[in-house]
Design a protein around this motif. Sequence first.
Motif, short mmCIF file in Angstrom:
data_model
loop_
_atom_site.label_atom_id
_atom_site.label_comp_id
_atom_site.label_asym_id
_atom_site.label_seq_id
_atom_site.Cartn_x
_atom_site.Cartn_y
_atom_site.Cartn_z
N LEU A 1 2.66 -3.27 0.11
CA LEU A 1 2.33 -1.86 0.26
C LEU A 1 0.94 -1.61 -0.30
O LEU A 1 0.64 -2.04 -1.42
CB LEU A 1 3.34 -0.99 -0.48
N GLU B 1 -1.80 1.50 -1.00
CA GLU B 1 -2.08 2.93 -1.04
C GLU B 1 -3.57 3.19 -0.90
O GLU B 1 -4.40 2.34 -1.26
CB GLU B 1 -1.59 3.55 -2.36
N SER C 1 -2.20 7.88 1.65
CA SER C 1 -1.63 7.06 2.71
C SER C 1 -1.11 5.77 2.12
O SER C 1 -1.65 5.26 1.14
CB SER C 1 -2.68 6.74 3.79
N CYS C 2 -0.08 5.23 2.73
CA CYS C 2 0.46 3.94 2.33
C CYS C 2 0.89 3.18 3.58
O CYS C 2 1.68 3.70 4.38
CB CYS C 2 1.66 4.12 1.40
N TRP D 1 6.89 8.31 -2.44
CA TRP D 1 5.90 8.31 -3.51
C TRP D 1 6.54 8.63 -4.85
O TRP D 1 7.38 9.54 -4.96
CB TRP D 1 4.81 9.34 -3.22
N THR E 1 3.98 3.48 8.08
CA THR E 1 3.02 4.19 7.27
C THR E 1 3.61 5.51 6.79
O THR E 1 4.26 6.21 7.56
CB THR E 1 1.73 4.46 8.05
N TYR F 1 2.39 5.87 -6.85
CA TYR F 1 2.84 4.59 -6.33
C TYR F 1 3.63 4.77 -5.05
O TYR F 1 4.52 5.62 -4.97
CB TYR F 1 3.73 3.87 -7.35
N CYS F 2 3.33 3.96 -4.07
CA CYS F 2 4.09 3.91 -2.84
C CYS F 2 5.33 3.04 -3.04
O CYS F 2 5.29 2.03 -3.75
CB CYS F 2 3.23 3.35 -1.71
N GLY G 1 3.81 -0.50 -4.31
CA GLY G 1 2.38 -0.73 -4.26
C GLY G 1 1.79 -0.76 -5.66
O GLY G 1 2.47 -0.54 -6.66
N THR H 1 -2.43 4.40 -6.81
CA THR H 1 -3.73 5.01 -6.62
C THR H 1 -3.84 6.20 -7.57
O THR H 1 -2.90 6.98 -7.72
CB THR H 1 -3.95 5.44 -5.15
#
Length: 119
Positions: free
Chosen positions: A4, A6, A21-22, A36, A77, A94-95, A110, A113
């Motif tokens: 994953l 981000e 976006s992820c 998220w 996505t 975090y995704c 992920g 971000t």
Amino acid sequence: QVQLVESGGGLVQPGGSLRLSCVASGNIFSLNSMGWYRQAPGKQRELVATLTTGGTTNYADSVKGRFTISRDNAKNTVYLQMNSLKPEDTAVYYCNLKYLFPWNNDEYWGRGTQVTVSS
């Protein structure tokens, strides 16, 4: 293996907007939840929003009416549109992907971000 990634984090003023976006890559199976979570310094990771392939959403009370989660199932996505941002939204986002098959509840994360809301 699922990965994953981000994107879209950054610095924004209070009241502003960001879109995260992820993208999930690898061998992705169809029945899953993507979403998220966020973690601020000194706090535990908390759910922000999730969305299943079947269209079921779940939002934290603190973001209802301000954040909107969406996904493109064919592209694996997920997006998070964040409006009316507040300083308390500052965190690493975090995704997450979780499989919902009876035989497979694996979960992936992920690297995160950073979202900073400040004047």
